[in-house]
Design a protein around this motif. Structure first.
Motif, short mmCIF file in Angstrom:
data_model
loop_
_atom_site.label_atom_id
_atom_site.label_comp_id
_atom_site.label_asym_id
_atom_site.label_seq_id
_atom_site.Cartn_x
_atom_site.Cartn_y
_atom_site.Cartn_z
N LEU A 12 -10.93 114.62 -67.31
CA LEU A 12 -9.54 115.07 -67.23
C LEU A 12 -8.99 115.00 -65.80
N LEU A 13 -9.84 115.23 -64.81
CA LEU A 13 -9.39 115.39 -63.43
C LEU A 13 -8.51 114.25 -62.92
N PRO A 14 -8.92 112.98 -63.02
CA PRO A 14 -8.06 111.92 -62.46
C PRO A 14 -6.68 111.86 -63.11
N HIS A 15 -6.60 112.24 -64.38
CA HIS A 15 -5.30 112.26 -65.04
C HIS A 15 -4.43 113.39 -64.51
N VAL A 16 -5.05 114.52 -64.17
CA VAL A 16 -4.30 115.62 -63.56
C VAL A 16 -3.82 115.21 -62.17
N VAL A 17 -4.68 114.54 -61.41
CA VAL A 17 -4.28 114.06 -60.08
C VAL A 17 -3.09 113.11 -60.22
N ASP A 18 -3.12 112.21 -61.19
CA ASP A 18 -2.00 111.28 -61.41
C ASP A 18 -0.71 112.06 -61.72
N ALA A 19 -0.82 113.08 -62.57
CA ALA A 19 0.36 113.86 -62.93
C ALA A 19 0.93 114.58 -61.71
N VAL A 20 0.05 115.12 -60.88
CA VAL A 20 0.49 115.86 -59.71
C VAL A 20 1.13 114.93 -58.69
N THR A 21 0.49 113.80 -58.43
CA THR A 21 1.03 112.89 -57.42
C THR A 21 2.35 112.26 -57.88
N THR A 22 2.47 111.99 -59.17
CA THR A 22 3.73 111.47 -59.69
C THR A 22 4.83 112.50 -59.59
N ALA A 23 4.51 113.76 -59.93
CA ALA A 23 5.51 114.82 -59.80
C ALA A 23 5.97 114.99 -58.36
N ALA A 24 5.06 114.76 -57.43
CA ALA A 24 5.39 114.95 -56.01
C ALA A 24 6.32 113.87 -55.48
N THR A 25 6.46 112.75 -56.18
CA THR A 25 7.34 111.69 -55.68
C THR A 25 8.79 112.17 -55.62
N HIS A 26 9.17 113.07 -56.52
CA HIS A 26 10.52 113.64 -56.46
C HIS A 26 10.73 114.38 -55.15
N LEU A 27 9.68 115.04 -54.69
CA LEU A 27 9.77 115.81 -53.44
C LEU A 27 9.76 114.89 -52.23
N THR A 28 8.85 113.92 -52.22
CA THR A 28 8.73 113.06 -51.04
C THR A 28 9.98 112.19 -50.86
N SER A 29 10.60 111.79 -51.96
CA SER A 29 11.78 110.92 -51.85
C SER A 29 12.99 111.67 -51.29
N ASN A 30 12.96 113.00 -51.39
CA ASN A 30 14.09 113.80 -50.91
C ASN A 30 13.77 114.58 -49.64
N PHE A 31 12.56 114.42 -49.13
CA PHE A 31 12.16 115.18 -47.95
C PHE A 31 12.46 114.42 -46.68
N SER A 32 12.89 115.14 -45.66
CA SER A 32 13.14 114.55 -44.36
C SER A 32 12.93 115.61 -43.28
N PRO A 33 12.39 115.23 -42.13
CA PRO A 33 12.28 116.18 -41.02
C PRO A 33 13.65 116.69 -40.56
N ASP A 34 14.71 116.01 -40.98
CA ASP A 34 16.06 116.45 -40.60
C ASP A 34 16.64 117.50 -41.54
N LEU A 35 15.90 117.85 -42.60
CA LEU A 35 16.38 118.88 -43.52
C LEU A 35 16.57 120.20 -42.78
N ARG A 36 17.61 120.92 -43.15
CA ARG A 36 17.81 122.26 -42.64
C ARG A 36 18.19 123.17 -43.80
N SER A 37 17.61 124.36 -43.82
CA SER A 37 17.83 125.28 -44.91
C SER A 37 19.24 125.85 -44.87
N PRO A 38 19.78 126.26 -46.04
CA PRO A 38 21.06 126.98 -46.04
C PRO A 38 21.00 128.22 -45.14
N ALA A 39 22.17 128.65 -44.70
CA ALA A 39 22.23 129.73 -43.71
C ALA A 39 22.09 131.11 -44.32
#
Length: 274
Positions: A12-39
């Motif tokens: 099961l493990l490699p399939h879970v890793v695939d699911a996790v890494t695929t889910a993380a692509t949504h985060l990596t595609s929108n992440f930038s060191p220039d992000l700033r949190s709302p005030a």
């Protein structure tokens, strides 16, 4: 726990890793060191939900497909013990505060928990290029080994000093006392990002010790990683850690007793003068 039944989890493990890494692509595609949190605090909380929701939806769909009989627990800060049976315990964005401030210390964390005991764990930290995994009875895969240090004075240690996620002021008070108890006796104390990655780095041998006060299911993933890597996991008094414990301590084996001794003063009864 009988780990002979966990051979299926290795499949099961490699399939879970695939699911996790695929889910993380949504985060990596929108992440930038220039992000700033709302005030404002309300704006920050709204931003958390916007990040968590699509990742959790993807993971719930994929992990349920992989293990249809397992229940679902998306409340990483939950404090009540899980019911009997298997459950996925998921933190879609552990370190969301860092993410929203453009800092690279965040991860996606998943554990499969059986009768309250973690049996499979995956922590994926895309900005760091690391994926930590473990299956109960079959070891952990991280790029390192637990530290061989035996002297707390040489220890690179870490803790979480923010407000308790469950809103327990007593845990926050104990966290503050623990820093005063430990800091003078170790090499250094740091807070290096999300709990999942800090505990995983104890398994990897990058950190020598990590402790936290409070009860949260978010610790189940890291607990399995450290145990399977040969480290020691207890509460801060040295008792076996479970999801019912109100404190958490993970260390290299040779440092465990030293940290228990240092932290023993936090819950010691106050002394009275004659």
């Amino acid at each position: 726990m009988d780990t002979r039944t966990n051979a299926d989890l290795l499949v099961l493990l490699p399939h879970v890793v695939d699911a996790v890494t695929t889910a993380a692509t949504h985060l990596t595609s929108n992440f930038s060191p220039d992000l700033r949190s709302p005030a404002t605090r309300d704006g920050i909380i709204a931003g958390f939900a916007a990040l968590d929701t699509p990742v959790e939806e993807h993971l719930r769909r994929e992990l349920t497909r992989l293990r249809p009989t397992a229940g679902w627990d998306g409340d990483e800060f939950g404090t009540a013990p899980l019911p009997p049976g298997e459950f996925w315990v998921v933190d879609p964005v552990d370190g969301v505060v860092h993410y929203t401030h453009g800092l690279p210390y965040w991860s996606v964390s998943v554990a499969l928990v059986r009768d309250g005991v973690p049996v499979l764990a995956v922590v994926h930290a895309p900005p760091l290029g690391r994926t930590y995994t473990a299956v109960a009875g079959h070891g952990a895969t991280v790029d390192g080994a637990p530290s061989a240090k035996t002297e707390p004075g040489a220890a690179l240690s870490a803790t979480s000093l923010g407000s308790d996620p469950a809103g327990d002021p007593e845990s926050t008070r104990r966290a503050g006392l623990s820093l005063a108890a430990v800091a003078p006796h170790v090499l250094v104390v740091r807070n290096l990002g999300p709990t999942s990655v800090q505990v995983a780095d104890v398994a990897a041998g990058r950190l020598d010790a990590f402790w936290l006060y409070g009860r949260t299911r978010d610790l189940l993933t890291g607990a399995l990683l450290v145990r399977e890597a040969g480290g020691t996991v207890t509460d801060t008094a040295g008792r076996p850690w479970t999801d019912r414990s109100d404190s958490f301590l993970a260390t290299a084996p040779g440092l465990h007793q030293g940290f228990v001794s240092l932290l023993s003063t936090v819950d010691a009864p106050p002394t009275t003068s004659a």
